[in-house]
Design a protein around this motif. Structure first.
Motif, short mmCIF file in Angstrom:
data_model
loop_
_atom_site.label_atom_id
_atom_site.label_comp_id
_atom_site.label_asym_id
_atom_site.label_seq_id
_atom_site.Cartn_x
_atom_site.Cartn_y
_atom_site.Cartn_z
N LEU A 1 -4.24 8.08 9.31
CA LEU A 1 -4.30 8.70 10.64
C LEU A 1 -2.92 8.79 11.30
N LYS A 2 -1.88 8.77 10.51
CA LYS A 2 -0.53 8.70 11.10
C LYS A 2 -0.19 9.99 11.84
N ASN A 3 0.20 9.83 13.07
CA ASN A 3 0.64 10.93 13.90
C ASN A 3 1.81 10.54 14.80
N VAL A 4 2.01 9.24 14.97
CA VAL A 4 2.99 8.77 15.93
C VAL A 4 4.04 7.92 15.22
N ALA A 5 5.32 8.17 15.58
CA ALA A 5 6.40 7.32 15.10
C ALA A 5 6.57 6.18 16.10
N PHE A 6 6.21 4.98 15.69
CA PHE A 6 6.25 3.83 16.60
C PHE A 6 7.69 3.32 16.77
N PRO A 7 8.02 2.76 17.94
CA PRO A 7 9.35 2.19 18.11
C PRO A 7 9.57 1.04 17.14
N TRP A 8 10.78 1.04 16.55
CA TRP A 8 11.20 -0.02 15.62
C TRP A 8 10.28 -0.13 14.41
N ASN A 9 9.43 0.88 14.18
CA ASN A 9 8.47 0.84 13.07
C ASN A 9 7.56 -0.39 13.13
N ILE A 10 7.14 -0.74 14.35
CA ILE A 10 6.29 -1.92 14.50
C ILE A 10 4.95 -1.75 13.78
N PHE B 1 1.00 8.81 -7.30
CA PHE B 1 1.21 7.61 -6.50
C PHE B 1 2.56 7.67 -5.81
N ALA B 2 2.56 7.46 -4.50
CA ALA B 2 3.79 7.42 -3.72
C ALA B 2 3.70 6.26 -2.73
N PHE B 3 4.82 5.59 -2.55
CA PHE B 3 4.83 4.45 -1.62
C PHE B 3 6.16 4.47 -0.87
N ASN B 4 6.08 4.55 0.44
CA ASN B 4 7.27 4.58 1.28
C ASN B 4 6.93 3.87 2.58
N MET B 5 7.37 2.63 2.73
CA MET B 5 6.98 1.85 3.90
C MET B 5 7.50 2.46 5.19
N LYS B 6 8.73 2.95 5.17
CA LYS B 6 9.30 3.53 6.38
C LYS B 6 8.46 4.67 6.91
N GLY B 7 7.99 5.53 6.01
CA GLY B 7 7.19 6.68 6.42
C GLY B 7 5.70 6.40 6.46
#
Length: 355
Positions: free
Chosen positions: A169-178, A226-232
């Motif tokens: 459900l990602k739609n928002v870039a949270f501050p500091w990637n919290i 398979f893709a894994f990217n914690m930042k994104g």
């Protein structure tokens, strides 16, 4: 007092190499991304020890992680806008206060907001803030509930579920990637549990290698994308993401155990491990700058350049107290550092820590 163990510095050295290679070498970067950031959270958890003094722990980590964070943030921002400042000065261009605020405020806001909004030179900054929050939250949880293993398992499963919900459900870039803390926390916990309960052995290494190679094969023949990217917050396939990441973590740990007492390779990896945070910050600006010059643009040259130049800057930084404070978060006194070094040496003579 934390007691450093030689092979863990070697492990950190391998970990930072995977980060640099993952950002430069395209053919293998996808597979390295499957585990290289979970690896850092795992190692941090492996080294965790309970801190009942919340304020002291908070202050220690704030100085160690966030002071360098803001120092590098300011330095890189200044370096990127320095040509514009020089050009304005040389051509006697004077911006009005209104125009200055309008042009600079969005930049300042983006830099302070951090997280996934930051790219290029700043692309790894999300990790530091995410690690800081993860450490604080885990320490709080472990002090409150650590004696109840089943409850901790439930909490970590809940955190993992929140991370996967965020992925879908990602739609928002949270501050500091919290929001990424939800995925980081289980890996941090797994690292802590690994340090307390078992030593990875040859059989588990073989199993981990088979799992990782099988995942690469399935991905190569397009049976599993398979893709894994914690930042994104791109976490790939449910359950498989943790299993594959742990496989990569197991492989790197066993290599660290194998190589740490090899004179030249072990020493080089330990030195990189000690410099890992500086390398984390500097490798992107260095390799991106090198890429602009054809003579240095080859991927292998950029990997070596990013590692070597970062390490040289780390050694220079260590020689000046103000630089150690600003860019390493090291506010310890010389006597304290000498005491820690003596304690570390006594641990090394005893071999690898018993779990």
């Amino acid at each position: 007092m934390s007691q450093r163990i030689e092979w863990i510095d070697c492990w950190k050295g391998l970990a930072i190499i995977t980060v640099v290679v993952g950002h430069i070498v395209n053919p293998v970067s996808k597979y390295i991304f499957w585990f290289h950031m979970p690896l850092f959270f795992f190692i941090s958890g492996y080294l965790y020890s309970k801190k009942t003094d919340y304020s002291a722990f908070f202050k220690k980590k704030l100085l160690h992680l966030l002071v360098p964070y803001f120092s590098f943030l300011f330095l890189f921002t200044l370096l990127q806008y320095l040509p514009l400042i020089i050009d304005s000065w040389q051509h006697k261009k004077i911006l009005s206060i209104d125009k200055l605020i309008i042009s600079i405020f969005p930049v300042i806001w983006k830099q302070l907001y951090g997280g996934a909004n930051l790219a290029l030179w700043f692309s790894v900054f999300w990790f530091v803030t995410c690690l800081f929050i993860t450490q604080q939250l885990y320490n709080l949880l472990y002090i409150k509930f650590g004696s109840n293993n089943w409850l901790m398992i439930k909490i970590m499963l809940g955190s993992y579920c929140l991370a996967m919900i965020n992925y879908y459900l990602k739609n928002v870039a949270f501050p500091w990637n919290i929001n990424v803390v939800a995925m980081a926390l289980p890996f941090y916990w797994l690292g802590h549990m690994a340090a307390k309960s078992f030593l990875i052995n040859t059989k588990i290494l073989i199993l981990g290698t088979i799992i990782f190679l099988t995942a690469i094969l399935l991905d190569t023949v397009s049976l599993l994308h398979f893709a894994f990217n914690m930042k994104g917050t791109s976490y790939g396939v449910l359950i498989f993401n943790v299993v594959i990441a742990l496989s990569g973590i197991i492989i790197t740990q066993q290599f660290a155990l194998l190589l740490y007492n090899k004179s030249y390779i072990g020493n080089a990896l330990r030195e990189l491990g000690n410099a890992s945070m500086i390398v984390m910050y500097l490798h992107q600006p260095i390799q991106i700058t090198m890429k602009n010059y054809p003579i240095f643009a080859a991927q292998g040259i950029r990997v070596l350049g990013a590692l070597i130049i970062s390490y040289i800057i780390y050694k220079i930084t260590c020689n000046f107290s103000i630089m150690r404070q600003l860019f390493l978060g090291d506010f310890s006194t010389p006597n304290a550092k000498s005491s820690r070094a003596s304690a570390s040496q006594s641990v090394l003579t005893q071999g690898i820590r018993k779990n």
